[in-house]
Design an enzyme around this catalytic site. Structure first.
Site: not given
Length: 282
Positions: A39, A159
């Site tokens: 991320s 993500d």
């Protein structure tokens, strides 16, 4: 040092703390042989790999309150709270130039964790295969509901932190014996399932049930990862950086953003001799 990994946790704008840590590494010319980012941890990692001190700070601080970068209007065009083309193409290629040449010539391994929406499993992509519109970074940062799915080779991704929040086990499985770990939560933090996550799971369940299954286990998985980090740290096999206090994921205040960055930079600078001892370098 060749048997030591560098692991970067995500956390949206909490990653300014991580950017400060990595900029201290740049000052000390510490180049880690294996870097794994999840991320926003991947975003801080790329500026470290390109050797561009303060670039992550500049981009976050200069554009956090720019509606082209982050704002509800972006949903109209891109189904994303972030302006994907602006943040991942225009900024690095036109406004705050990213050093692609240095990046691609880095002597080491760089991986980004992404979550396959169809399988709910984490996958690790070679960061040096990333194109100049930063599709891999979009994928590893794609928070469900706030981002659209990001397709790479026609496979939808979200993500990486959904399936693997802090990928220390991956580095262990690849044979790394020691680990430098940069977290974005203070010591003792444990995750719970919040209202936003429950809403996202309701929205995604029908289309991607395996992704939602991973999201349901995310808090438990994160907390187990923290137990592993603390165990490795106690055994002298992990060198861990953590913020001294809780940081806001969507921090708006530019002065506070600078303070969060300085927290990481000062902590890393103060501990540089201890880090070099851990890495067994001069």
């Amino acid at each position: 040092m060749n048997k030591t990994s560098l692991i970067m946790e995500g956390g949206t704008f909490r990653a300014l703390f991580s950017a400060g840590v990595l900029d201290a590494f740049i000052d000390e010319k510490i180049k880690m042989p294996y870097v794994l980012g999840i991320s926003a941890g991947a975003i801080t990692a790329v500026s470290y790999i390109s050797g561009q001190k303060e670039r992550t700070l500049r981009v976050f601080a200069n554009y956090r309150n720019d509606k082209r970068y982050l704002g509800m209007r972006n949903f109209i065009k891109e189904k994303s709270i972030f302006g994907l083309d602006f943040a991942y193409n225009i900024v690095p290629n036109e406004l705050d130039l990213f050093d692609w040449e240095t990046y691609y010539n880095y002597d080491g391994i760089l991986k980004f964790g992404v979550t396959n929406a169809q399988t709910g499993e984490v996958e690790y992509m070679n960061g040096f295969d990333m194109d100049k519109e930063c599709l891999m970074l979009r994928a590893t940062c794609a928070i469900p509901v706030l981002f659209p799915e990001i397709k790479i080779n026609n496979i939808p991704y979200y993500d990486g932190g959904l399936a693997e929040p802090v990928p220390v086990q991956q580095a262990i499985d690849e044979g790394y014996e020691k680990h430098v770990i940069v977290l974005t939560r203070p010591k003792g933090y444990r995750k719970t399932v919040d209202r936003q996550s429950r809403f996202a799971m309701r929205m995604m369940r029908k289309k991607y049930p395996k992704l939602v299954a991973a999201m349901e286990k995310r808090a438990e998985h994160y907390n187990r990862s923290m137990e592993l980090v603390e165990k490795l740290e106690a055994e002298g096999r992990a060198f861990v950086y953590r913020p001294d206090s809780a940081l806001k994921s969507f921090e708006k205040n530019e002065e506070q953003m600078h303070r969060n960055y300085q927290m990481g930079f000062k902590q890393a600078t103060a501990r540089v001799l201890a880090l070099k001892g851990f890495l067994q370098i001069d």
